[in-house]
Design a protein around this motif. Structure first.
Motif, mmCIF file in Angstrom:
data_model
loop_
_atom_site.group_PDB
_atom_site.id
_atom_site.type_symbol
_atom_site.label_atom_id
_atom_site.label_comp_id
_atom_site.label_asym_id
_atom_site.label_seq_id
_atom_site.Cartn_x
_atom_site.Cartn_y
_atom_site.Cartn_z
ATOM 1 N N THR A 419 0.822 -1.211 0.000
ATOM 2 C CA THR A 419 0.000 0.000 0.000
ATOM 3 C C THR A 419 0.855 1.259 0.000
ATOM 4 O O THR A 419 0.337 2.368 0.173
ATOM 5 C CB THR A 419 -0.933 0.000 1.222
ATOM 6 N N ALA A 420 2.143 1.116 -0.187
ATOM 7 C CA ALA A 420 3.033 2.279 -0.269
ATOM 8 C C ALA A 420 2.721 3.082 -1.531
ATOM 9 O O ALA A 420 1.969 2.623 -2.396
ATOM 10 C CB ALA A 420 4.488 1.799 -0.273
ATOM 11 N N PRO A 421 3.289 4.291 -1.667
ATOM 12 C CA PRO A 421 3.087 5.045 -2.908
ATOM 13 C C PRO A 421 3.435 4.208 -4.129
ATOM 14 O O PRO A 421 4.358 3.401 -4.099
ATOM 15 C CB PRO A 421 4.052 6.228 -2.744
ATOM 16 N N SER A 422 2.660 4.388 -5.199
ATOM 17 C CA SER A 422 2.816 3.603 -6.443
ATOM 18 C C SER A 422 2.636 2.111 -6.190
ATOM 19 O O SER A 422 3.156 1.276 -6.927
ATOM 20 C CB SER A 422 4.172 3.869 -7.102
ATOM 21 N N ASN A 423 1.893 1.765 -5.138
ATOM 22 C CA ASN A 423 1.637 0.365 -4.773
ATOM 23 C C ASN A 423 2.929 -0.426 -4.545
ATOM 24 O O ASN A 423 2.971 -1.631 -4.741
ATOM 25 C CB ASN A 423 0.790 -0.336 -5.845
ATOM 26 N N PRO A 427 10.657 2.566 -5.581
ATOM 27 C CA PRO A 427 11.144 2.883 -4.233
ATOM 28 C C PRO A 427 10.351 4.037 -3.624
ATOM 29 O O PRO A 427 9.823 4.902 -4.336
ATOM 30 C CB PRO A 427 12.608 3.280 -4.475
ATOM 31 N N ALA A 428 10.296 4.067 -2.294
ATOM 32 C CA ALA A 428 9.479 5.072 -1.605
ATOM 33 C C ALA A 428 9.918 6.494 -1.907
ATOM 34 O O ALA A 428 9.103 7.421 -1.904
ATOM 35 C CB ALA A 428 9.528 4.817 -0.101
ATOM 36 N N ASP A 429 11.216 6.680 -2.185
ATOM 37 C CA ASP A 429 11.719 8.031 -2.440
ATOM 38 C C ASP A 429 11.755 8.379 -3.927
ATOM 39 O O ASP A 429 12.373 9.367 -4.335
ATOM 40 C CB ASP A 429 13.120 8.198 -1.850
ATOM 41 N N GLU A 433 6.904 9.193 -11.774
ATOM 42 C CA GLU A 433 5.656 8.448 -11.778
ATOM 43 C C GLU A 433 5.851 7.138 -12.544
ATOM 44 O O GLU A 433 6.610 7.082 -13.507
ATOM 45 C CB GLU A 433 4.555 9.257 -12.460
ATOM 46 N N PRO A 434 5.174 6.062 -12.142
ATOM 47 C CA PRO A 434 5.239 4.814 -12.923
ATOM 48 C C PRO A 434 4.797 5.056 -14.358
ATOM 49 O O PRO A 434 3.934 5.900 -14.615
ATOM 50 C CB PRO A 434 4.274 3.882 -12.192
ATOM 51 N N ALA A 442 -5.039 -1.311 -4.166
ATOM 52 C CA ALA A 442 -3.966 -1.991 -3.439
ATOM 53 C C ALA A 442 -4.330 -2.252 -1.973
ATOM 54 O O ALA A 442 -3.758 -3.147 -1.342
ATOM 55 C CB ALA A 442 -2.671 -1.175 -3.524
ATOM 56 N N GLN A 443 -5.269 -1.488 -1.436
ATOM 57 C CA GLN A 443 -5.684 -1.731 -0.049
ATOM 58 C C GLN A 443 -6.265 -3.119 0.148
ATOM 59 O O GLN A 443 -6.178 -3.696 1.225
ATOM 60 C CB GLN A 443 -6.720 -0.672 0.376
ATOM 61 N N VAL A 444 -6.853 -3.667 -0.923
ATOM 62 C CA VAL A 444 -7.462 -4.992 -0.809
ATOM 63 C C VAL A 444 -6.726 -6.048 -1.633
ATOM 64 O O VAL A 444 -7.083 -7.219 -1.587
ATOM 65 C CB VAL A 444 -8.955 -4.961 -1.232
ATOM 66 N N CYS A 445 -5.717 -5.635 -2.394
ATOM 67 C CA CYS A 445 -4.994 -6.601 -3.229
ATOM 68 C C CYS A 445 -3.546 -6.167 -3.391
ATOM 69 O O CYS A 445 -3.222 -5.342 -4.250
ATOM 70 C CB CYS A 445 -5.665 -6.726 -4.600
#
Length: 564
Positions: A419-423, A427-429, A433-434, A442-445
């Motif tokens: 559930t991090a940015p960009s699913n 990397p978090a930093d 954009e993808p 992503a919260q459910v999958c």
């Protein structure tokens, strides 16, 4: 069933990876080889033993890497040749194998001088490498220049592109930037074997998925096979437009020495498609049609004792299977993913899983704008409808609905890792954009959550693959029989191997279904091996729950069914 040689790839489970969308290791928004390397342990934990990497070769990316500029070089955003060699080594270190895409029907029109063709085969008619491609003079009708014939390409329009400099047409079955190679030229063939095949086989690759294998000359397939046999390399061919199963058998019969197996497009690939792929409405098929398509491919093992087949529902060219064949509604998504997992793992042949399928990823929603569709096939179709209809809103809405159901784009969105940015794809930093928009669910999958959830689609895939290994003879090599072909709601089939039998029951509806077992297994002793629902099959003869599936071992009471 006749026992034939058990090559390593027969019992294999292959996990297909689309490099741009698997995992981004350096934050540029594009998946890469080091991203794949970082998740090899995850892939292995699913229960697969082979990975298949979609084209990672240097390319202008007109057709997402299937327009190759240099067979001997990795596409720079994916990494380097050294990264690829490290990925091969680390895959082998984990007891897995690795196969690549072999794309030799065509090249990029920007082909490097180090591989088939020349940088500019259009430079002159006497260019020594001009005959590596297919050229024809114009045809004139009433003084007007016309292509040599009326053939249409896979992405629409004529297959012939006019070259003004040399005053001839060249053949391209796909994009104009993808000229077809001339397989009748022996020098061309030898260059292909050396550059596209031996270069990577020497570096440890274990085989190839052969792109559009029935679209170019097959007179010298034996030549290609000789190269492959020296390395004990596996081949699986992409085989569209081949409805004659006798022809398919010739491709995959061991004695013919052509291919080990094929993806047969008269299987589930074409289900629900229109005369032109997208000229249809969502779910425009019946369950009996779906079952007949599966039976067709399963029948290869009966048609020839030395033939082999494949099991797949998804790949980089197909929309997500839960959306296409069950339901991606929130209340049905997990059950649908488990149902398809059980069905696939109970079918004979080499099993192929596409990245994200093990999580139950689905198509992106209809609400997304057409700008999110990046594939040339999708954009060409939408533009064609707009042009032919004069931008009629209803026609465009119908076109978009079809694309939302069948477009290749849905398989190419970034993997949902967390559930991090960009699913968690980048990397978090990451500041970039993808390259494609990640899914919004992503919260459910996502992989991180499902790894710790015993009720998840991922956990069920792991369970089913372990069961497939445990009952290898029966499930991987057994004979398939559809026991109720006309049933519009249930898919009930048996697998038979030397007197042993298993029964699979899949409820494709959103309702509880009564289960009337076929006479041949009704009175037999049955042992439930696995169910996609805790309660499994009910004692009163019902299949307990919407989109529930079950796999049962049957002992005795097998009269009326063919034994292996």
């Amino acid at each position: 069933m006749t026992v034939t040689e058990r090559k390593w790839w027969k019992d294999g489970v292959v996990y297909q990876i689309y490099p741009a969308s698997f995992k981004d290791s350096n934050g540029d928004g594009i998946g890469d080889l080091n991203g794949i390397l970082s998740e090899l342990d995850y892939i292995r934990s699913i229960g697969v033993d082979t990975i298949w990497i979609c084209p990672m070769y240097d390319s202008p990316q007109v057709d997402m890497g299937y327009d190759i500029r240099d067979y001997e070089k990795v596409y720079p955003p994916y990494g380097t040749n050294e990264d690829m060699e490290r990925l091969i080594a680390e895959t082998h270190a984990r007891g897995m194998r690795i196969v690549l895409d072999l794309v030799v029907n065509h090249t990029s029109d920007q082909i490097s001088t180090s591989t088939p063709g020349s940088r500019n085969p259009r430079s002159s008619k006497d260019n020594p490498k001009r005959d590596w491609y297919i050229w024809r003079p114009a045809r004139y009708v009433d003084g007007k220049r016309c292509p040599p014939n009326n053939w249409l390409g896979n992405f629409g329009g004529s297959v012939w592109m006019w070259d003004d400099h040399t005053q001839e047409y060249y053949l391209h079955l796909f994009c104009p930037e993808q000229p077809d190679l001339n397989w009748e030229n022996p020098v061309t063939r030898q260059a292909i074997y050396k550059s596209a095949m031996e270069f990577w086989l020497e570096r440890g690759v274990d085989g190839f998925r052969v792109d559009t294998v029935n679209m170019y000359s097959k007179g010298e397939m034996g030549e290609m096979n000789e190269v492959l046999q020296r390395y004990d390399a596996m081949t699986v061919g992409e085989c569209p437009n081949t409805p004659d199963m006798a022809r398919v058998v010739k491709y995959v019969s061991a004695k013919e020495r052509q291919l080990n197996m094929v993806f047969q497009f008269q299987d589930v690939v074409d289900i629900g498609q229109g005369p032109y792929k997208f000229q249809t409405t969502p779910k425009n098929y019946t369950l009996p049609q779906f079952k007949r398509a599966i039976a067709t491919t399963q029948s290869l093992l009966r048609l020839s004792p030395d033939a082999w087949t494949t099991v797949f529902l998804e790949n980089h060219d197909q929309a997500r299977s839960i959306t296409r064949f069950t339901s991606d509604a929130p209340e049905h998504r997990v059950a649908g993913g488990k149902l398809l997992s059980l069905m696939m793992c109970a079918l004979s042949g080499t099993l192929f899983i596409y990245q994200g399928q093990e999580l139950g990823m689905t198509n992106f929603p209809l609400s997304w704008d057409m700008s999110e569709y990046k594939d040339v096939d999708s954009s060409n179709y939408y533009k064609m409808v707009a042009q032919r209809s004069g931008n009629d809103p209803q026609k465009l809405a119908e076109a978009k609905a079809s694309l939302q159901h069948l477009a290749r784009d849905h398989a190419r969105v970034p993997m949902s890792w967390s559930t991090a940015p960009s699913n968690g794809f980048s990397p978090a930093d990451s500041k970039a954009e993808p390259w494609m928009r990640p899914l919004e669910d992503a919260q459910v999958c996502n992989a991180e959550q499902q790894r710790g959830d015993k009720a998840s689609v991922l956990a069920f895939w792991k369970r089913m693959l372990a069961l497939r290994r445990q009952f290898n003879d029966l499930l991987v090599h057994g004979e398939f029989d559809d026991l109720d072909e006309s049933n519009p709601d249930l898919f009930i089939f048996s697998k038979t191997w030397q007197g042993r039998k298993a029964l699979a029951v899949c409820n494709f509806t959103d309702k509880v279904q009564s289960l009337d077992l076929p006479e041949g297994v009704r009175n037999g002793k049955r042992e439930l091996l696995v169910s996609s629902a805790d309660r499994g099959t009910r004692g009163d003869g019902g299949l307990g729950g919407a989109r529930v599936s079950a796999l049962v071992k049957v002992v005795g009471g097998l009269s009326g069914l063919r034994d292996g």
